[in-house]
Motif scaffolding. Structure first.
Motif, PDB file in Angstrom:
ATOM      1  N   GLU A 189      26.299  -1.266   9.274  1.00  0.00           N
ATOM      2  CA  GLU A 189      24.943  -1.435   9.815  1.00  0.00           C
ATOM      3  C   GLU A 189      24.928  -2.428  10.967  1.00  0.00           C
ATOM      4  O   GLU A 189      24.315  -2.173  12.018  1.00  0.00           O
ATOM      5  CB  GLU A 189      23.993  -1.885   8.706  1.00  0.00           C
ATOM      6  N   ALA A 190      25.597  -3.549  10.807  1.00  0.00           N
ATOM      7  CA  ALA A 190      25.604  -4.567  11.864  1.00  0.00           C
ATOM      8  C   ALA A 190      26.230  -4.030  13.146  1.00  0.00           C
ATOM      9  O   ALA A 190      25.697  -4.246  14.244  1.00  0.00           O
ATOM     10  CB  ALA A 190      26.361  -5.810  11.384  1.00  0.00           C
ATOM     11  N   GLN A 191      27.341  -3.321  13.028  1.00  0.00           N
ATOM     12  CA  GLN A 191      28.006  -2.774  14.216  1.00  0.00           C
ATOM     13  C   GLN A 191      27.139  -1.709  14.877  1.00  0.00           C
ATOM     14  O   GLN A 191      27.038  -1.648  16.107  1.00  0.00           O
ATOM     15  CB  GLN A 191      29.376  -2.207  13.846  1.00  0.00           C
ATOM     16  N   LEU A 192      26.518  -0.866  14.086  1.00  0.00           N
ATOM     17  CA  LEU A 192      25.690   0.207  14.642  1.00  0.00           C
ATOM     18  C   LEU A 192      24.433  -0.340  15.307  1.00  0.00           C
ATOM     19  O   LEU A 192      24.031   0.141  16.367  1.00  0.00           O
ATOM     20  CB  LEU A 192      25.346   1.218  13.544  1.00  0.00           C
ATOM     21  N   ARG A 193      23.842  -1.359  14.715  1.00  0.00           N
ATOM     22  CA  ARG A 193      22.663  -1.971  15.351  1.00  0.00           C
ATOM     23  C   ARG A 193      23.048  -2.614  16.681  1.00  0.00           C
ATOM     24  O   ARG A 193      22.276  -2.564  17.650  1.00  0.00           O
ATOM     25  CB  ARG A 193      22.000  -2.968  14.408  1.00  0.00           C
ATOM     26  N   ALA A 194      24.233  -3.205  16.753  1.00  0.00           N
ATOM     27  CA  ALA A 194      24.699  -3.777  18.023  1.00  0.00           C
ATOM     28  C   ALA A 194      24.890  -2.679  19.062  1.00  0.00           C
ATOM     29  O   ALA A 194      24.544  -2.858  20.239  1.00  0.00           O
ATOM     30  CB  ALA A 194      25.994  -4.545  17.809  1.00  0.00           C
ATOM     31  N   LEU A 195      25.431  -1.539  18.650  1.00  0.00           N
ATOM     32  CA  LEU A 195      25.605  -0.414  19.579  1.00  0.00           C
ATOM     33  C   LEU A 195      24.259   0.080  20.097  1.00  0.00           C
ATOM     34  O   LEU A 195      24.093   0.335  21.292  1.00  0.00           O
ATOM     35  CB  LEU A 195      26.351   0.739  18.897  1.00  0.00           C
ATOM     36  N   ILE A 196      23.287   0.206  19.196  1.00  0.00           N
ATOM     37  CA  ILE A 196      21.960   0.700  19.573  1.00  0.00           C
ATOM     38  C   ILE A 196      21.238  -0.311  20.459  1.00  0.00           C
ATOM     39  O   ILE A 196      20.539   0.074  21.403  1.00  0.00           O
ATOM     40  CB  ILE A 196      21.142   1.059  18.318  1.00  0.00           C
ATOM     41  N   GLU A 197      21.417  -1.582  20.171  1.00  0.00           N
ATOM     42  CA  GLU A 197      20.796  -2.611  21.019  1.00  0.00           C
ATOM     43  C   GLU A 197      21.335  -2.500  22.449  1.00  0.00           C
ATOM     44  O   GLU A 197      20.589  -2.639  23.417  1.00  0.00           O
ATOM     45  CB  GLU A 197      21.075  -3.999  20.454  1.00  0.00           C
ATOM     46  N   HIS A 198      22.630  -2.262  22.563  1.00  0.00           N
ATOM     47  CA  HIS A 198      23.260  -2.123  23.880  1.00  0.00           C
ATOM     48  C   HIS A 198      22.857  -0.814  24.560  1.00  0.00           C
ATOM     49  O   HIS A 198      22.647  -0.781  25.773  1.00  0.00           O
ATOM     50  CB  HIS A 198      24.778  -2.201  23.743  1.00  0.00           C
ATOM     51  N   ASP A 199      22.756   0.273  23.788  1.00  0.00           N
ATOM     52  CA  ASP A 199      22.422   1.582  24.345  1.00  0.00           C
ATOM     53  C   ASP A 199      21.514   2.335  23.377  1.00  0.00           C
ATOM     54  O   ASP A 199      21.987   3.049  22.493  1.00  0.00           O
ATOM     55  CB  ASP A 199      23.698   2.396  24.596  1.00  0.00           C
ATOM     56  N   PRO A 200      20.186   2.185  23.531  1.00  0.00           N
ATOM     57  CA  PRO A 200      19.244   2.837  22.622  1.00  0.00           C
ATOM     58  C   PRO A 200      19.326   4.368  22.639  1.00  0.00           C
ATOM     59  O   PRO A 200      18.819   5.019  21.728  1.00  0.00           O
ATOM     60  CB  PRO A 200      17.869   2.370  23.120  1.00  0.00           C
TER      61      PRO A 200
END
Length: 128
Positions: free
Chosen positions: A57-68
């Motif tokens: 979850e933490a890694q995926l949220r970081a990815l989404i924050e960078h590229d929604p």
């Protein structure tokens, strides 16, 4: 440390069915290269496949924050939340992924969570 060689080793571990080994190799790479989306995505998948859902979850949220607009990250985050029994939180990510990309797996996951929520009004999972 040769980051590229470590990434290759981690990919080999992941593809060989050792997500824990892959995650151990990927964690220092992500720390050294936090903006590298490919490495972060593989780490998220390794965490997911080894049932380390908080890490995924933490890694995926970081990815989404960078590229929604990262439909795959939304899909895997939705699947991670689904796997954790957090169906209501999973639903918006699965809907976004399905809307952004017409992929059968995306539609299947969305249908599964919508069906689950329809059968279980509170969205928390099976009733005891």
């Amino acid at each position: 440390m040769d980051l590229l060689e470590e990434y290759r080793r981690a990919t080999f571990f992941f593809e060989s069915g050792d997500p824990l080994g892959a995650a151990r190799l990927l964690e220092p790479i992500v720390a050294a290269e936090p903006g590298n989306a490919a490495v972060r995505q593989l780490l998220a998948r390794a965490y997911f496949n080894s049932a380390q859902l908080a890490g995924a979850e933490a890694q995926l949220r970081a990815l989404i924050e960078h590229d929604p607009s990262d439909h795959y990250a939304h899909h895997v985050l939705g699947r991670t939340l689904e796997r954790a029994g957090r169906f209501r939180e999973a639903l918006p990510h699965l809907r976004l992924a399905a809307a952004m990309n017409n992929h059968g797996d995306y539609a299947d996951a969305l249908r599964r969570v919508e069906t689950w929520l329809g059968k279980n009004d509170d969205g928390r999972g099976p009733q005891a």
